[in-house]
Structure formats: structure tokens, C-alpha cells
Design a protein around this motif. Structure first.
Motif, PDB file in Angstrom:
ATOM      1  N   UNK A  14       0.818  -1.216   0.000  1.00 20.31           N
ATOM      2  CA  UNK A  14       0.000   0.000   0.000  1.00 20.31           C
ATOM      3  C   UNK A  14       0.852   1.267   0.000  1.00 20.31           C
ATOM      4  N   UNK A  15       1.934   1.210   0.754  1.00 24.50           N
ATOM      5  CA  UNK A  15       2.808   2.377   0.837  1.00 24.50           C
ATOM      6  C   UNK A  15       3.504   2.621  -0.503  1.00 24.50           C
ATOM      7  N   UNK A  16       3.893   1.553  -1.172  1.00 24.26           N
ATOM      8  CA  UNK A  16       4.515   1.690  -2.497  1.00 24.26           C
ATOM      9  C   UNK A  16       3.523   2.281  -3.486  1.00 24.26           C
ATOM     10  N   UNK A  17       2.252   1.825  -3.415  1.00 25.53           N
ATOM     11  CA  UNK A  17       1.240   2.312  -4.354  1.00 25.53           C
ATOM     12  C   UNK A  17       0.954   3.793  -4.115  1.00 25.53           C
ATOM     13  N   UNK A  18       0.906   4.163  -2.832  1.00 20.30           N
ATOM     14  CA  UNK A  18       0.696   5.585  -2.521  1.00 20.30           C
ATOM     15  C   UNK A  18       1.870   6.413  -3.028  1.00 20.30           C
ATOM     16  N   UNK A  19       3.090   5.940  -2.740  1.00 24.75           N
ATOM     17  CA  UNK A  19       4.285   6.703  -3.113  1.00 24.75           C
ATOM     18  C   UNK A  19       4.338   6.922  -4.618  1.00 24.75           C
ATOM     19  N   UNK A  20       3.973   5.881  -5.342  1.00 24.05           N
ATOM     20  CA  UNK A  20       3.997   5.973  -6.798  1.00 24.05           C
ATOM     21  C   UNK A  20       2.967   6.995  -7.294  1.00 24.05           C
ATOM     22  N   UNK A  21       1.759   6.922  -6.714  1.00 24.78           N
ATOM     23  CA  UNK A  21       0.706   7.860  -7.112  1.00 24.78           C
ATOM     24  C   UNK A  21       1.127   9.291  -6.781  1.00 24.78           C
ATOM     25  N   UNK A  22       1.774   9.453  -5.650  1.00 19.48           N
ATOM     26  CA  UNK A  22       2.225  10.785  -5.237  1.00 19.48           C
ATOM     27  C   UNK A  22       3.297  11.305  -6.187  1.00 19.48           C
ATOM     28  N   UNK A  23       4.165  10.405  -6.634  1.00 17.34           N
ATOM     29  CA  UNK A  23       5.236  10.801  -7.562  1.00 17.34           C
ATOM     30  C   UNK A  23       4.651  11.264  -8.894  1.00 17.34           C
ATOM     31  N   UNK A  24       3.624  10.550  -9.336  1.00 11.93           N
ATOM     32  CA  UNK A  24       2.991  10.879 -10.623  1.00 11.93           C
ATOM     33  C   UNK A  24       2.310  12.235 -10.564  1.00 11.93           C
ATOM     34  N   UNK A  25       1.668  12.491  -9.426  1.00 13.33           N
ATOM     35  CA  UNK A  25       0.869  13.704  -9.300  1.00 13.33           C
ATOM     36  C   UNK A  25       0.714  14.008  -7.812  1.00 13.33           C
ATOM     37  N   UNK A  26       1.364  15.072  -7.386  1.00 15.53           N
ATOM     38  CA  UNK A  26       1.375  15.348  -5.949  1.00 15.53           C
ATOM     39  C   UNK A  26       0.334  16.392  -5.554  1.00 15.53           C
ATOM     40  N   UNK A  27      -0.593  16.714  -6.473  1.00 16.94           N
ATOM     41  CA  UNK A  27      -1.589  17.752  -6.196  1.00 16.94           C
ATOM     42  C   UNK A  27      -3.032  17.226  -6.164  1.00 16.94           C
ATOM     43  N   UNK A  28      -3.396  16.422  -7.192  1.00 19.64           N
ATOM     44  CA  UNK A  28      -4.785  15.947  -7.312  1.00 19.64           C
ATOM     45  C   UNK A  28      -5.156  15.104  -6.095  1.00 19.64           C
ATOM     46  N   UNK A  29      -6.315  15.397  -5.473  1.00 21.70           N
ATOM     47  CA  UNK A  29      -6.724  14.624  -4.304  1.00 21.70           C
ATOM     48  C   UNK A  29      -6.806  13.133  -4.631  1.00 21.70           C
ATOM     49  N   UNK A  30      -6.562  12.296  -3.637  1.00 20.61           N
ATOM     50  CA  UNK A  30      -6.733  10.854  -3.860  1.00 20.61           C
ATOM     51  C   UNK A  30      -7.323  10.185  -2.628  1.00 20.61           C
ATOM     52  N   UNK A  31      -8.052   9.120  -2.900  1.00 22.52           N
ATOM     53  CA  UNK A  31      -8.567   8.264  -1.835  1.00 22.52           C
ATOM     54  C   UNK A  31      -7.783   6.958  -1.855  1.00 22.52           C
ATOM     55  N   UNK A  32      -7.363   6.515  -0.694  1.00 21.05           N
ATOM     56  CA  UNK A  32      -6.644   5.237  -0.619  1.00 21.05           C
ATOM     57  C   UNK A  32      -7.484   4.288   0.233  1.00 21.05           C
ATOM     58  N   UNK A  33      -7.845   3.152  -0.347  1.00 19.37           N
ATOM     59  CA  UNK A  33      -8.621   2.160   0.409  1.00 19.37           C
ATOM     60  C   UNK A  33      -7.665   1.154   1.037  1.00 19.37           C
ATOM     61  N   UNK A  34      -7.737   1.022   2.337  1.00 19.75           N
ATOM     62  CA  UNK A  34      -6.910   0.029   3.030  1.00 19.75           C
ATOM     63  C   UNK A  34      -7.830  -0.783   3.941  1.00 19.75           C
ATOM     64  N   UNK A  35      -7.398  -1.977   4.304  1.00 19.37           N
ATOM     65  CA  UNK A  35      -8.260  -2.764   5.202  1.00 19.37           C
ATOM     66  C   UNK A  35      -7.497  -3.398   6.355  1.00 19.37           C
ATOM     67  N   UNK A  36      -6.336  -2.853   6.671  1.00 16.56           N
ATOM     68  CA  UNK A  36      -5.690  -3.291   7.907  1.00 16.56           C
ATOM     69  C   UNK A  36      -5.034  -2.101   8.582  1.00 16.56           C
ATOM     70  N   UNK A  37      -5.036  -2.093   9.911  1.00 14.74           N
ATOM     71  CA  UNK A  37      -4.578  -0.925  10.659  1.00 14.74           C
ATOM     72  C   UNK A  37      -3.131  -0.552  10.361  1.00 14.74           C
ATOM     73  N   UNK A  38      -2.270  -1.556  10.145  1.00 14.55           N
ATOM     74  CA  UNK A  38      -0.859  -1.238   9.902  1.00 14.55           C
ATOM     75  C   UNK A  38      -0.712  -0.432   8.612  1.00 14.55           C
ATOM     76  N   UNK A  39      -1.425  -0.853   7.555  1.00 12.16           N
ATOM     77  CA  UNK A  39      -1.343  -0.124   6.280  1.00 12.16           C
ATOM     78  C   UNK A  39      -1.935   1.273   6.429  1.00 12.16           C
ATOM     79  N   UNK A  40      -3.040   1.355   7.183  1.00 15.58           N
ATOM     80  CA  UNK A  40      -3.671   2.658   7.401  1.00 15.58           C
ATOM     81  C   UNK A  40      -2.678   3.623   8.054  1.00 15.58           C
ATOM     82  N   UNK A  41      -2.014   3.128   9.091  1.00 17.26           N
ATOM     83  CA  UNK A  41      -1.047   3.975   9.799  1.00 17.26           C
ATOM     84  C   UNK A  41       0.135   4.336   8.906  1.00 17.26           C
ATOM     85  N   UNK A  42       0.631   3.340   8.163  1.00 19.52           N
ATOM     86  CA  UNK A  42       1.816   3.586   7.321  1.00 19.52           C
ATOM     87  C   UNK A  42       1.530   4.620   6.248  1.00 19.52           C
TER      88      UNK A  42
END
Lengths: 73, 362
Positions: A14-42
């Protein structure tokens, strides 16, 4: 608006997917769906560090333990 | 969202410190040298206690393993984080568990013990930790290329509970057939009368300390492999600081109690074959990284209901038994007759698993 679906995935993916999305576009809002607390926190921790405001919304209707992290600038 | 102090960086540092101190405490209470808590070694002893291997010096139903899982289960259940899940390449996870245990037993320790060995002055651990870092680094290259074992799905509560229940079963066996002084067997259960397996803290101390660690680790997501992985992948020091805290706390506790003896020779339950101390942990580190966490973290996730992590832990039990049955495990006198073959075979299999699961399409 983008949605990154990380349901069923655990760290570091999840963190890799977020980082990649952020690299592509660091302005457009995004929603990240996670289903475990560790990923949510990370993802929340990393997003805040990169200057995003993070709102966590429980989405039990999308699956057990699913949380939508609303990342906004 | 629930406020979780332990999941903050100060929180994971606190948990790391507690683990470091409690590990040295367990050594003072009777656990083997620089082995206050070692997940791979204790799974090996547990496998031996159940007779899965017959290496007489490493057989004991380590209550620490039970405590780590049940502590995590209790913490997860109390905070609504018990989530039965599974189905993310279970067979692959089993094989990774087997390889991780076999690699770790060439070095003689999991990442936790590598830290404890270094904190006790065992310079051989430097090679093990360098190997661990190398293995994890190779793992991060796969993650960068899109490596994934696939998403897990929600499972029945029974699936989530089965690994914790196996641990309860181990505890029941321990209580039904307690150790008889000087006897190698009690009912069907094996107990070492000499060697590392014979050295242990009192049962309730082992169980209680591990239970506390299980609670803290579940809440903080403490992970010795994630620590290096996140550092390499993201430059994130969050988990790494927890790992450092464990090392510093164990080092200070050793220095304060006369437990620090620097050198290569004569270290407890260790050998000095540097190349294979390094290579064993390259293999183990890659296996842990590909499976998503260190052996401790796998136990904690199994306690949270993650059946895939439970299968990895079962793989480690089997791998530890194989390591002794097949003569691939090291001993204080050096590496096993087939240790090199196991290390290299395991490495090749891990690389094959890595390449086979690169899924990126973009």
C-alpha cells in the motif's frame, strides 16, 4: 480525484502504491482504500510527511475493516 | 479512528526498548546466551519438543512462542483488530517459511537473535546482520518491480483462530506433560537434558514476558525486517528506530549486568564461519522480506487472524525440523554437512519466487 485500492494488501505494497501515485501527481486529491490498521497507519504517516491532509473514514460497506483515507492538499 | 500511541514512532521505540530489556531478563532467568528471545531458535526447539526432529539438545516446548501469539491475539481482540484473513499465496508462504528457518539456522538465529548476539558482543553477528540487510535489500528490488503475493481475503473466524489454537494446544501439552528433571521425555513430549534446549526461564516467566511483548508488538507493528525494508524502500526510519531501540536497550542491559563479551571466538551458540553466517542470513532475509515480515511479526500477524502468516510460521516449524533432520543446521562447532547446499538452494528458490510474482503491468 483518484482511488487507489489497497484492500487485501499489507505493507509495503500500500505504501509503495501511494508513493507511486504521489510521484505521478502530488496535487490531485486521492482516496486510498486500506483494510488493515498497519497499512492505514503507514500510508497516513507517509502522506502527512509529504504534505497531505489525511482524513480516515470507515467504510465497512466496502468490506470488513475497510478504511478510506481521503488525501487532500 | 482509535488513538494508538504504540503505533507512533516514540511508541515503537518504547516497544523496542522493552523487548531488548525483557530479552536480557529472560537470559538472566535461564534462557541460553544471547538467545533471550529468538523466534527461529524457539520454533526449532518447539519442533523438537513435538518430536518433529530428534536433535536431543534442542527440544523444548518454548512458552515464548505461545505467549507471543496469544499476546497479539489478546491485543487484537481487545481493540477490534482481530481480522481473520488469508488466501494470499499460502503455499508460497509455507515454502518461504521453510527456507527462512533453514537459512536462519545456518547463521544460528533469526533477526531478533542477530540483534541480541551483537548486543552481547558476538562479532559474528555483524556478518549475519550484513547478510540480513543484503537479503532484505534484494527483496526490496522485487517490491520495486511490482512483486506481490496477491491480496488476501476475509476468512472464517475459525481460519483466523486456528494458529492461535495450535499454540493453545502446545500449552496444554506442556501442562499435561511437564518436564521431569533429568528425563528426555515426558509422555509424548521431548525435553532436552543438555544443550540450549535444556536452558530456559521458568515456564510462567517465559509465557508472561512473551505475552507482554506480543501485546506491545501487535499494537506497534514492530518488525525487524520491515525496519530495514522501509529504510531501503522509502527512507523511512520509523520501524528502524524501534529496531535500534531494541539493540541499544539490550546492549545497555548487558553492559549493566556483565553480559557483554566482545569477540568472535567462544560466543554462546554461535560459530565463526563468517561467509556462511552472512549467506545464511541473505537467504533468510530475502525469504522474510518476500513474505512481508520478520518471524516475530509473522507470529503477531498470525495472532491477529492472518492465516497466511500462520502458514509461514508452520513453514518455519517444518523448516527448523528439516534443518536438523537433514544436517543443514549449524552448531557451535561450525556449519552443518549440508548447510551450504540448503543456503544456496533456498536462495535460488526465493529468487524464483520473486521473479514469478512480479505482477506490474504498467
Amino acid at each position: 480525484m483518484r482511488t487507489i485500492d489497497c484492500r487485501g494488501l499489507s505493507c509495503p505494497q500500500p505504501l509503495l502504491m501511494f508513493t507511486e501515485a504521489h510521484k505521478k501527481d502530488s496535487e490531485t486529491p486521492m482516496d486510498v482504500l486500506v483494510d488493515n490498521p498497519a497499512s492505514m497507519e503507514n500510508v497516513s504517516r507517509a502522506a502527512r510527511k509529504k504534505g497531505w491532509k489525511v482524513e480516515a473514514v470507515s467504510c465497512e460497506d466496502m468490506g470488513s475493516g475497510v478504511v478510506r483515507l481521503e488525501l487532500r492538499k | 479512528m482509535r488513538n494508538n500511541f504504540l503505533a507512533t514512532t516514540p511508541g515503537v521505540i518504547a516497544v523496542g526498548m522493552v523487548i531488548g530489556v525483557l530479552a536480557i531478563f529472560l537470559q538472566k532467568m535461564g534462557n541460553p546466551g544471547n538467545m533471550g528471545i529468538c523466534v527461529a531458535c524457539f520454533e526449532r526447539d518447539l519442533a523438537g519438543g513435538l518430536g518433529l526432529h530428534r536433535a536431543a539438545i534442542v527440544q523444548y516446548l518454548r512458552p515464548e512462542i505461545v505467549g507471543l501469539v496469544l499476546g497479539s491475539l489478546a491485543a487484537a481482540a481487545a481493540t477490534g483488530e482481530f481480522r481473520p484473513r488469508g488466501g494470499s499465496s499460502p503455499m508460497i508462504r509455507f515454502v518461504l517459511g521453510v527456507i527462512a528457518a533453514m537459512g536462519a539456522l545456518v547463521f544460528l538465529g533469526c533477526p531478533w537473535r542477530a540483534i541480541l548476539r551483537l548486543a552481547g558482543g558476538d562479532a559474528n553477528a555483524i556478518f549475519g546482520i550484513a547478510g540480513l540487510g543484503t537479503g532484505i535489500f534484494i527483496g526490496t528490488l522485487f517490491f520495486r518491480k511490482g512483486y506481490s503475493l496477491g491480496a488476501s481475503q476475509r476468512q472464517s473466524a475459525a481460519t483466523g483462530l486456528v494458529f492461535p489454537l495450535i499454540m493453545v494446544g502446545v500449552l496444554v501439552l506442556y501442562l499435561m506433560y511437564p518436564q521431569i528433571q533429568g528425563q528426555p521425555q515426558s509422555g509424548p513430549i521431548f525435553y532436552s537434558v543438555s544443550g540450549p534446549g535444556s536452558m530456559h526461564a521458568p515456564m510462567l516467566v517465559s509465557l508472561g514476558v512473551a505475552f507482554v511483548i506480543g501485546i506491545g508488538a501487535q499494537k506497534s507493528r514492530f518488525c525487524t525486517v520491515g525496519a530495514l525494508r522501509d529504510l531501503f524502500l522509502f527512507g523511512s526510519t520509523h520501524l528502524f528506530l524501534g529496531l535500534c531501540a531494541m539493540f541499544v536497550a539490550a546492549l545497555v542491559a548487558n553492559l549493566a549486568t556483565g553480559g557483554f563479551h566482545f569477540g568472535f571466538e567462544g560466543q554462546p551458540v554461535a560459530h565463526t564461519v563468517s561467509l556462511w553466517n552472512f549467506m545464511g542470513m541473505v537467504t533468510a532475509g530475502l525469504a522474510f522480506a518476500l513474505a512481508g515480515g520478520c518471524p516475530g511479526r509473522q507470529l503477531f500477524m498470525a495472532g491477529e487472524g492472518d492465516g497466511d502468516a500462520g502458514i509461514f510460521a508452520v513453514g518455519m516449524l517444518v523448516g527448523a525440523a528439516l534443518a536438523h533432520n537433514l544436517g543443514t543446521a549449524s552448531s557451535a562447532t561450525g556449519i552443518g554437512a549440508h548447510g551450504i547446499a540448503a543456503t544456496l538452494t533456498g536462495l535460488v528458490v526465493c529468487l524464483a519466487i520473486g521473479f514469478a510474482h512480479i505482477r506490474r503491468t504498467a
